[in-house]
Design a protein around this motif. Sequence first.
Motif, short mmCIF file in Angstrom:
data_model
loop_
_atom_site.label_atom_id
_atom_site.label_comp_id
_atom_site.label_asym_id
_atom_site.label_seq_id
_atom_site.Cartn_x
_atom_site.Cartn_y
_atom_site.Cartn_z
N ILE A 35 -44.65 -27.41 8.14
CA ILE A 35 -45.50 -28.59 8.29
C ILE A 35 -46.98 -28.19 8.32
CG2 ILE A 35 -46.15 -30.44 9.88
CD1 ILE A 35 -43.15 -30.47 10.75
N ASP A 36 -47.31 -27.15 9.10
CA ASP A 36 -48.72 -26.75 9.25
C ASP A 36 -49.27 -26.12 7.97
OD1 ASP A 36 -48.59 -27.62 11.83
OD2 ASP A 36 -48.50 -25.63 12.75
N ARG A 37 -48.49 -25.25 7.33
CA ARG A 37 -49.03 -24.50 6.19
C ARG A 37 -48.92 -25.27 4.87
NH1 ARG A 37 -47.94 -18.26 4.20
NH2 ARG A 37 -49.47 -18.37 2.51
N PHE A 38 -47.81 -25.99 4.68
CA PHE A 38 -47.58 -26.63 3.38
C PHE A 38 -47.64 -28.16 3.44
CE2 PHE A 38 -45.17 -22.56 3.32
CZ PHE A 38 -45.95 -21.90 2.38
N ASP A 39 -47.87 -28.70 4.64
CA ASP A 39 -48.05 -30.15 4.82
C ASP A 39 -46.83 -30.95 4.34
OD1 ASP A 39 -49.56 -32.29 5.76
OD2 ASP A 39 -50.37 -32.75 3.77
N VAL A 40 -45.62 -30.41 4.59
CA VAL A 40 -44.40 -31.16 4.27
C VAL A 40 -44.09 -32.12 5.41
CG1 VAL A 40 -43.50 -29.22 2.92
CG2 VAL A 40 -42.82 -29.46 5.31
N SER A 41 -43.22 -33.09 5.17
CA SER A 41 -42.84 -34.04 6.21
C SER A 41 -41.86 -33.38 7.19
CB SER A 41 -42.18 -35.27 5.60
OG SER A 41 -40.93 -34.92 5.02
N SER A 76 -38.95 -30.63 6.30
CA SER A 76 -38.88 -29.34 7.00
C SER A 76 -37.50 -29.10 7.58
CB SER A 76 -39.94 -29.28 8.11
OG SER A 76 -39.59 -30.11 9.21
#
Length: 410
Positions: free
Chosen positions: A250-256, A260
């Motif tokens: 979530i933090d590095r690739f901004d996935v939901s 994740s």
Amino acid sequence: MSNLAATADRSDAEKTALAVLGAISFSHLLNDMMQSLIPSIYPILKSEYTLSFAQIGLITLTFQITASLLQPVVGYTTDKKPRPFALPVGMGCTLVGLLLLAFAGSYPILLVGAAMVGMGSSIFHPESSRVARLASGGRHGLAQSIFQVGGNVGSAIGPLMAAFIILPHGQASLAWFSGAALVAMAVLYGVASWYQAHRKARAAKPRADYVPPQLSKRQVVGALLVLLALIFSKFFYTESLRSYYTFYLIDRFDVSVQTSQIFLFVFLGAFAAGTLAGGPIGDMIGRKRVIWFSILGPLPFTLLLPHVGLFWTVALTVVIGVILSSAFSAILVYAQELVPGRVGMIAGLFFGLAFGMGGIGAAVLGALADRTSVEFVYSVCAWLPAIGLLTVLLPNLETARQRSRKAAQS
């Protein structure tokens, strides 16, 4: 006719043993699925209760320490006096813990619920491991792998349950999984009945002579310490992925959050696949070789992981999961052969240490993530598989066993 009858009896016994292994593996699946819901709902709990990473780690620590401290005690006690029907009772503890987690109104109640789930685990694992060995027919690595793969599949399913059931419906939906605990209790009651009958049948038969490996007390203690260090390496790194992988993505690739959880399932699925392979391969080529490969083998991939994009992050965790997970069955059976006659105590010690290392890892890594970042955590943990170099210090049990046979014959 007598040969035909003997063949039929042996075939029936093998079918029964496979059914028991299937039942205990299925129970392990349900047990670990319910347990894996705890880290899978961390994003919900963090938001709902405004928790820090350190408090998230403390939930895991409470669960893992409760399990790890009690498991060797349960194993030691049941080596002296097996208690087959402790299996469904332990699952009852997990049921209570799950309901507490579902309806907790405060952070302390979350900790109590996690502790109850840990207590259920501490009762389940040593006795279940003993049942797997009794039903193995001498293929101890295969039996432990079948038992273990159930747990790892359950751990992999947990994040999917969280993604598609708990995240949409909230914390209280944990209570829906109490049905799984009830099913597991029913299955374990049947396993316990077989276990009790099997013990009585074994007691009525003369035991075949067993020649343990010829090792000094110093060699045994040294080998156990090496195995404990390898367990530390394996489970400290595994916990970094199990507890914080979703936050990293979530933090590095901004996935939901939901995406994740799916990627966490992919990692845990790979972990389950590796577990199934490790035991039978160890039966064929020797457990020390499997331990070498499975602990040290992931090192190049763990070092690469913090420096790649999303696709290769997911791909590398699959490779890491397959290789790293093949270790535990081999380590456990190696330790049981190292200390014969202490199946429950060794299972309790190593399962307990696995949970303990996971709990300590979650707490320490959570505190480190609060002070630095989740990305920094993975850069540090990348070096943990290098501890696998200690495998060179493990004695070759086959060679030691051959020495024992020669000594017994002379």
